[in-house]
Design a protein around this motif. Structure first.
Motif, PDB file in Angstrom:
ATOM      1  N   VAL A 112      28.070  32.196 -36.875  1.00  0.00           N
ATOM      2  CA  VAL A 112      27.687  33.506 -36.335  1.00  0.00           C
ATOM      3  C   VAL A 112      27.456  34.504 -37.471  1.00  0.00           C
ATOM      4  O   VAL A 112      26.569  35.353 -37.407  1.00  0.00           O
ATOM      5  N   ALA A 113      28.239  34.367 -38.520  1.00  0.00           N
ATOM      6  CA  ALA A 113      28.138  35.304 -39.650  1.00  0.00           C
ATOM      7  C   ALA A 113      26.977  34.985 -40.576  1.00  0.00           C
ATOM      8  O   ALA A 113      26.698  35.744 -41.512  1.00  0.00           O
ATOM      9  N   LEU A 131      33.404  38.954 -34.439  1.00  0.00           N
ATOM     10  CA  LEU A 131      34.224  38.970 -33.221  1.00  0.00           C
ATOM     11  C   LEU A 131      33.518  39.691 -32.088  1.00  0.00           C
ATOM     12  O   LEU A 131      33.579  39.271 -30.940  1.00  0.00           O
ATOM     13  N   GLU A 132      32.817  40.772 -32.415  1.00  0.00           N
ATOM     14  CA  GLU A 132      32.106  41.516 -31.372  1.00  0.00           C
ATOM     15  C   GLU A 132      31.006  40.643 -30.746  1.00  0.00           C
ATOM     16  O   GLU A 132      30.866  40.592 -29.525  1.00  0.00           O
ATOM     17  N   VAL A 137      29.665  36.830 -25.858  1.00  0.00           N
ATOM     18  CA  VAL A 137      29.421  35.537 -25.189  1.00  0.00           C
ATOM     19  C   VAL A 137      30.729  34.885 -24.707  1.00  0.00           C
ATOM     20  O   VAL A 137      30.751  33.714 -24.328  1.00  0.00           O
ATOM     21  N   GLU A 138      31.806  35.664 -24.774  1.00  0.00           N
ATOM     22  CA  GLU A 138      33.131  35.239 -24.304  1.00  0.00           C
ATOM     23  C   GLU A 138      33.635  33.985 -25.013  1.00  0.00           C
ATOM     24  O   GLU A 138      34.147  33.063 -24.396  1.00  0.00           O
ATOM     25  N   LEU A 139      33.460  33.969 -26.315  1.00  0.00           N
ATOM     26  CA  LEU A 139      33.935  32.823 -27.106  1.00  0.00           C
ATOM     27  C   LEU A 139      34.721  33.269 -28.336  1.00  0.00           C
ATOM     28  O   LEU A 139      34.743  32.567 -29.353  1.00  0.00           O
ATOM     29  N   GLU A 140      35.370  34.406 -28.239  1.00  0.00           N
ATOM     30  CA  GLU A 140      36.075  34.923 -29.420  1.00  0.00           C
ATOM     31  C   GLU A 140      37.251  34.042 -29.842  1.00  0.00           C
ATOM     32  O   GLU A 140      37.727  34.140 -30.958  1.00  0.00           O
ATOM     33  N   ARG A 157      25.898  29.293 -26.391  1.00  0.00           N
ATOM     34  CA  ARG A 157      26.399  30.676 -26.407  1.00  0.00           C
ATOM     35  C   ARG A 157      26.676  31.131 -27.842  1.00  0.00           C
ATOM     36  O   ARG A 157      26.430  32.285 -28.189  1.00  0.00           O
ATOM     37  N   VAL A 158      27.168  30.209 -28.671  1.00  0.00           N
ATOM     38  CA  VAL A 158      27.383  30.567 -30.080  1.00  0.00           C
ATOM     39  C   VAL A 158      26.046  30.909 -30.731  1.00  0.00           C
ATOM     40  O   VAL A 158      25.938  31.863 -31.516  1.00  0.00           O
ATOM     41  N   SER A 159      25.006  30.161 -30.375  1.00  0.00           N
ATOM     42  CA  SER A 159      23.710  30.450 -31.010  1.00  0.00           C
ATOM     43  C   SER A 159      23.163  31.802 -30.545  1.00  0.00           C
ATOM     44  O   SER A 159      22.470  32.487 -31.293  1.00  0.00           O
ATOM     45  N   ILE A 160      23.530  32.213 -29.326  1.00  0.00           N
ATOM     46  CA  ILE A 160      23.153  33.559 -28.879  1.00  0.00           C
ATOM     47  C   ILE A 160      23.947  34.606 -29.674  1.00  0.00           C
ATOM     48  O   ILE A 160      23.392  35.596 -30.143  1.00  0.00           O
TER      49      ILE A 160
END
Ligand SMILES: Nc1ncnc2c1ncn2[C@@H]1O[C@H](COP(=O)(O)OP(=O)(O)OP(=O)(O)O)[C@@H](O)[C@H]1O
Ligand SMILES: [Mg+2]
Length: 275
Positions: A112-113, A131-132, A137-140, A157-160
């Motif tokens: 994500v980073a 984290l935001e 995507v509700e995967l924190e 969802r991670v790719s989003i």
């Protein structure tokens, strides 16, 4: 997460293709494509496999250059920009790649980073942004996992989240529900609706699944109830976004119009998409 200033200060199309041609040794894939995506609009790009949907998205992201014609994003002609300028400009454009395309050896947080790491951003600033995006995507809770430890839907969802990290005003989705079961596909569409209706994201979305296009056209995310609602049930706060369909065929745009126009069409080729 606010839409970027550049979109708010930009008038005119968010994305504009003018007589775009791109081809390879075997010949032209897109021979003369012109279309516009207006701010807050969603364009659903339909077409059989190999018709150039991914190529169109890559052109819009400046990852590929047209052989002729121009691609403008937020008023800037991408083919006139240097690699260095493009690198900075891509902050304005989130890209959800076909199949997610996560880096297998990196953790979710690193994936994500990625864009921020590439820009050598301050590590202390990176973590809260990651984290935001993952919270959206509700995967924190998955930051330290690697992609192989996630389900197909979670990877998508991670790719989003990865596409959102720079809070881009434009997001390009390449077949975001391909290969997912219907329930998981619905989760992804809900995320896309939430992003559009909460933050006013402009979207160009390639898909084989017509029902994804109709879901984007006929539903909206209601921030008050935190739910996806059909457009008609909420006439007073009708969504500001609109959805149009674009069908690619034989290097050109075969159809461009509203979902209603597509459904009403008697064209035998278009009807094949509707069954
Ligand atoms: N770098 C490249 N070199 C040569 N040919 C390419 C290149 N990139 C894409 N193509 C060709 O361009 C055509 C269009 O590819 P593209 O990936 O845009 O199709 P698509 O509509 O996204 O298909 P799908 O629905 O299967 O994802 C394909 O025939 C592909 O082989
Ligand atoms: Mg593709």
């Amino acid at each position: 997460m606010a839409a970027s200033v550049s979109m708010d200060s930009h008038e005119g199309p968010a994305i504009e293709f003018n007589s775009v041609r791109i081809g390879f040794e075997e010949g032209d894939i897109l021979s003369n494509i012109s279309f516009r995506v207006m701010p807050r609009e969603t364009i659903v790009l339909l077409g059989e496999t190999g018709t150039g949907k991914t190529l169109s998205l890559k052109l819009a992201a400046g990852l590929l250059k047209a052989n002729s014609g121009s691609v403008r994003v937020l008023g800037k002609n991408l083919s006139e920009m240097s690699e260095r300028e493009l690198l900075g400009f891509r902050r304005e454009i989130g890209f959800v790649f076909q199949e997610g395309a996560l880096f297998d050896s990196m953790t979710v947080a690193e994936n994500v980073a990625y864009r921020l790491l590439e820009e050598k951003a301050d590590p202390d600033a990176i973590e809260p942004q990651v984290l935001e995006a993952l919270r959206f995507v509700e995967l924190e809770h998955t930051t330290e996992l690697v992609p192989s430890e996630l389900s197909g839907g979670m990877r998508r969802r991670v790719s989003i989240a990865r596409a959102l990290i720079t809070r881009p005003p434009i997001v390009l989705y390449d077949s975001p529900t391909a290969g997912l079961d219907p329930v998981t596909s619905q989760t992804i569409i809900t995320l896309i609706l939430r992003l559009r209706d909460s933050y006013g994201v402009t979207a160009l979305l390639a898909t084989h699944r017509l029902q994804d296009g109709f879901a984007l056209a006929n539903f909206h995310f209601d921030r008050n109830s935190n739910r996806v609602l059909p457009n008609s049930s909420n006439g007073s706060s009708a969504p500001v976004s609109s959805t149009r369909f674009l069908v690619l065929r034989d290097g050109g745009i075969y159809f461009e119009g509203s979902p209603e126009q597509l459904v009403a069409s008697n064209d035998p080729y278009l009807k094949r998409f509707l069954v």
